[in-house]
Design a protein around this motif. Structure first.
Motif, short mmCIF file in Angstrom:
data_model
loop_
_atom_site.label_atom_id
_atom_site.label_comp_id
_atom_site.label_asym_id
_atom_site.label_seq_id
_atom_site.Cartn_x
_atom_site.Cartn_y
_atom_site.Cartn_z
N ILE A 162 0.87 -1.18 0.00
CA ILE A 162 0.00 0.00 0.00
C ILE A 162 0.90 1.22 0.00
O ILE A 162 1.79 1.35 0.85
N LEU A 163 0.68 2.12 -0.95
CA LEU A 163 1.49 3.32 -1.09
C LEU A 163 0.62 4.54 -0.81
O LEU A 163 -0.43 4.73 -1.43
N LEU A 164 1.06 5.36 0.13
CA LEU A 164 0.38 6.61 0.49
C LEU A 164 1.28 7.77 0.07
O LEU A 164 2.42 7.88 0.54
N LYS A 165 0.77 8.63 -0.81
CA LYS A 165 1.53 9.77 -1.31
C LYS A 165 0.87 11.07 -0.86
O LYS A 165 -0.35 11.17 -0.80
N ALA A 166 1.71 12.05 -0.57
CA ALA A 166 1.22 13.36 -0.16
C ALA A 166 0.56 14.07 -1.34
O ALA A 166 1.00 13.94 -2.50
N GLN A 190 10.92 6.44 1.98
CA GLN A 190 11.87 5.44 1.50
C GLN A 190 12.87 5.01 2.58
O GLN A 190 13.90 4.42 2.27
N GLN A 191 12.56 5.28 3.82
CA GLN A 191 13.39 4.84 4.93
C GLN A 191 12.56 3.93 5.83
O GLN A 191 11.47 4.31 6.25
N GLN A 192 13.10 2.73 6.11
CA GLN A 192 12.36 1.78 6.93
C GLN A 192 12.33 2.26 8.38
O GLN A 192 13.35 2.62 8.96
N ASN A 193 11.11 2.26 8.94
CA ASN A 193 10.91 2.69 10.32
C ASN A 193 10.46 1.51 11.16
O ASN A 193 9.81 0.58 10.66
N THR A 194 10.76 1.59 12.42
CA THR A 194 10.28 0.56 13.33
C THR A 194 8.80 0.75 13.58
O THR A 194 8.25 1.84 13.42
N SER A 195 8.14 -0.31 13.96
CA SER A 195 6.70 -0.27 14.15
C SER A 195 6.29 0.69 15.25
O SER A 195 5.24 1.34 15.17
N SER A 196 7.10 0.83 16.27
CA SER A 196 6.72 1.69 17.39
C SER A 196 6.73 3.16 17.02
O SER A 196 6.04 3.97 17.65
N GLU A 197 7.49 3.56 16.01
CA GLU A 197 7.56 4.97 15.64
C GLU A 197 6.33 5.43 14.87
O GLU A 197 5.86 6.55 15.06
N VAL A 198 5.83 4.60 14.00
CA VAL A 198 4.71 4.98 13.13
C VAL A 198 3.44 4.23 13.47
O VAL A 198 2.35 4.81 13.52
N GLN A 232 6.21 -4.45 7.05
CA GLN A 232 7.25 -3.44 6.98
C GLN A 232 6.64 -2.11 6.58
O GLN A 232 5.73 -2.05 5.73
N ILE A 233 7.13 -1.02 7.18
CA ILE A 233 6.65 0.33 6.92
C ILE A 233 7.84 1.19 6.53
O ILE A 233 8.83 1.26 7.28
N VAL A 237 4.57 7.03 2.06
CA VAL A 237 4.58 5.94 3.03
C VAL A 237 4.24 4.66 2.29
O VAL A 237 3.26 4.61 1.53
N ALA A 238 5.07 3.64 2.49
CA ALA A 238 4.86 2.34 1.84
C ALA A 238 4.71 1.27 2.92
O ALA A 238 5.52 1.21 3.85
N ILE A 239 3.67 0.45 2.77
CA ILE A 239 3.39 -0.65 3.70
C ILE A 239 3.38 -1.94 2.89
O ILE A 239 2.67 -2.03 1.88
N SER A 240 4.15 -2.92 3.31
CA SER A 240 4.22 -4.20 2.59
C SER A 240 4.08 -5.34 3.58
O SER A 240 4.50 -5.24 4.73
#
Length: 633
Positions: free
Chosen positions: A365-369, A414-422, A409-410, A453-456
């Protein structure tokens, strides 16, 4: 004599009961029906037509109450299945959030996923919710002539908690992306209206005009309010006006007759209000557009009222005075080039598949501004003074798509973030093979300056039984659309005037949650060779035919009668054959050959019996070998 007196008093008794019913029912709130049509030019040279019908009925505790305007079929559904709130939509085409709007009231409530979508909240104990849902799907399937009964299976619906936008443990949600929408669904929908499509605004619903559009969605929303039952029926159509390009970059001109092939010849006599609205956006000077003619466009009919909003102008037309001799045919002619953009949601959502092969893959899922991100309203500044955007993601996975939730994965910019941040909240319901579908609800908290934001998440493809494949199995299998909602953002039209007497505008003035649906995914699964059962059946039937045919021929054959028949036939024709052979031998000058001696009957019967025995043994051996190798060990 008594029977004669009784028959004379029957009309008076009926009249008395009728008058009593009127007297006692005079204190009840009367039923109300209203109809309206909203027309709106779109930036991509198309026209949006939104039909809205509202029907109200007072509360009633009696089962099977007669309604004057409210459809009795819907009332019976509420009473029998104890439905508290329900929404059913039939949609063909995909809503274009970039050009048709993503954060306005119309798109938030009427932009629906492809196919059939049904959700309902029941007023029953939790143990009876699934039973009420299954009965409701069967009733709606017969009422609207659709395959809604396929949603009765536990593999086709889910029970969302908070990701759908309504927090209730008695909510059920189901979707059929492949359901085709046609006139068989529109006709029963129109029969719920008091005037159907014979009079009023609903008479504009010409079938060819509606179904040739780029998008059309018929929606039915039922809710229980303090004043009784409220039924809303809406039809949203996006049409392309028939115009000839004249070399100028002008918006196409149109009229009701050119869009629908019909004109409004009067209001529905049972409607309390009948209005047509024209909403114009992107005008250079919205405060100056009150006249019939101006610099930018020209209207064919003088509006009865004009309302101004922060970014649009609304013209109101009353059709009470229209008739056959003076039909209402609203027309719009553009004079100057006008370009504008519709309101966008904070983030534009899209969904796609990754990977190849028939074993595994991934859903992204791709979320674009969007352009309106800088003008966001309702930002959350309580989190340490930091501006954030909250987004809820709700999606359903069929049981044959085995999702591994630990592979989530979030990626933010284009930078992978940990689940707790987002990822602030998540609710997962794993699927069970052939028992229930999977569901995932996520709450994301993103910074306002985010760009993408990309969610896979990864999954494995399951195997279906041969009876579970549809007729067009090679086309693929659908994954229903995902729902993206923004809990801190609501859409509404802010009119300064009092609009309580106009149902459509009062509905648009209410705050509605900004939401958008993603695309329907098509997943190819491993499909068997459906010709193999035919081949197996054919060769099996052939072997059995040969076996039983030879066996029956051998059992029913009478060898003695055949031998006697051949002997009698030889005696009749033997003398003639001998004479002919002697005559030809004399002519050719050759010695006469004596006929060979015929074998005895015992010897001939022994030869025949040995051949018959060999055939029987051969056929039995072939059948035994076939049975041995065809049986699964």
């Amino acid at each position: 004599m008594s029977k004669l007196v009784l028959t004379r008093w029957i009309p008076f008794l009926i009249l008395q009961s009728f008058l009593l019913a009127i007297a006692f029912g005079s204190n009840e709130v009367e039923e109300e029906f209203s109809e309206s049509l909203l027309l709106k030019p779109l930036p991509d040279r198309k026209v949006l037509a939104h039909f809205h019908f509202e029907n109200r009925a007072p509360p009633s505790n009696s089962h099977g109450r007669h309604h004057h305007l409210f459809p009795k079929a819907i009332s019976q559904l509420v009473q029998k299945f104890r439905v508290k709130e329900m929404e059913l939509s039939f949609t063909q085409g995909r809503w274009n959030h970039e050009h048709w709007g993503g954060s306005d009231t119309l798109s938030s409530m009427n932009a629906k996923p492809v196919g059939v979508e049904l959700w309902a909240v029941f007023d029953v104990p939790r143990s009876e919710v699934d039973t009420s849902w299954k009965n409701l799907t069967h009733a709606l399937s017969g009422l609207f002539c659709a395959s809604i009964n396929f949603l009765e299976s536990s593999t086709s619906y889910a029970a969302p908690t908070w990701g759908f936008g309504r927090s209730s443990d008695k909510l059920r949600y189901g979707s059929l992306p492949r359901e085709a929408v046609c006139t068989e669904n529109l006709t029963p929908w129109l029969k719920l209206l008091p005037c159907r499509d014979k009079d009023g605004i609903s008479a504009l619903m010409n079938r060819p005009s509606v179904y040739r559009g780029f998008y059309h969605s018929q929606r039915l929303h039922l809710s229980m309010v303090h004043s009784g039952m409220l039924l809303e029926q809406s039809l949203t159509v996006v049409l392309q006006p028939d115009t000839v390009y004249d070399g100028k970059d002008l918006q196409p001109s149109w009229s009701l007759s050119s869009l629908f092939g019909r004109k409004v010849v009067g209001k529905c006599v049972l409607a309390k209000s009948s209005n047509v609205y024209l909403q114009m956006e992107g005008l250079a000077h919205p405060e100056a557009h009150t006249l019939l003619k101006n610099e930018e466009f020209e209207l064919s009919t003088q509006p009865d009222r004009t309302l101004r909003e922060s970014s649009s102008v609304l013209f109101i037309f009353n059709i009470d005075k229209s008739s056959d001799s003076q039909p209402f045919d609203l027309g719009l002619t553009w004079k100057l080039t006008s370009k504008w953009s519709c309101k966008q949601a904070p983030l534009h959502a899209s969904r796609f598949l990754m990977g190849s092969g028939n074993e595994r893959g991934a859903i992204a899922i791709l979320l674009k501004a969007t352009e309106s991100q800088e003008k966001l309203s309702g930002r959350d500044l309580t989190n340490g003074g930091r501006c954030t955007i909250k987004a809820n993601v709700f999606q359903i996975f069929p049981w044959y798509v085995k999702v591994y939730y630990h592979t989530l994965q979030i990626f933010v910019d284009q930078q992978q973030n940990t689940s707790s941040e987002v990822l602030k909240k998540i609710n997962v319901s794993p699927s069970a093979d052939k028992m229930s579908s999977g569901m995932m609800e996520m709450m994301l908290e993103l910074p306002c300056e985010v760009k993408s934001v990309a969610i896979s998440i990864e999954y494995d493809k399951g195997f279906l039984h041969i009876d579970e494949y549809p007729p067009d199995a090679n086309q693929g299998f659908d994954i229903p659309s995902a729902l993206i909602s923004f809990p801190d953002h609501h859409a509404s039209l802010d009119f300064k005037e009092e609009l309580s007497k106009l149902p459509l505008l009062s509905k648009f003035k209410e705050k509605s949650l900004v939401r958008s649906y993603t695309e329907v995914l098509l997943v190819p699964l491993t499909t068997p060779d459906f010709s193999m059962p035919y081949n197996v059946i054919t060769i099996t039937c052939t072997v059995f035919a040969l076996y039983f045919g030879s066996l029956l021929n051998a059992l029913r054959r009478r060898i003695g009668e055949e031998e006697r028949f051949l002997k009698s036939k030889g005696k009749k024709t033997g003398g003639l054959k001998q004479l002919l052979s002697r005559f030809t031998a004399k002519i050719r000058g050759r010695p006469v050959e004596s006929p060979p001696s015929e074998p005895t009957a015992a010897a001939q019967s022994s030869v025949l019996s040995s051949k018959l025995l060999f055939k029987i043994i051969l056929v039995a051996g072939v059948a035994a070998a076939w049975q041995y190798f065809s049986t699964d060990k």
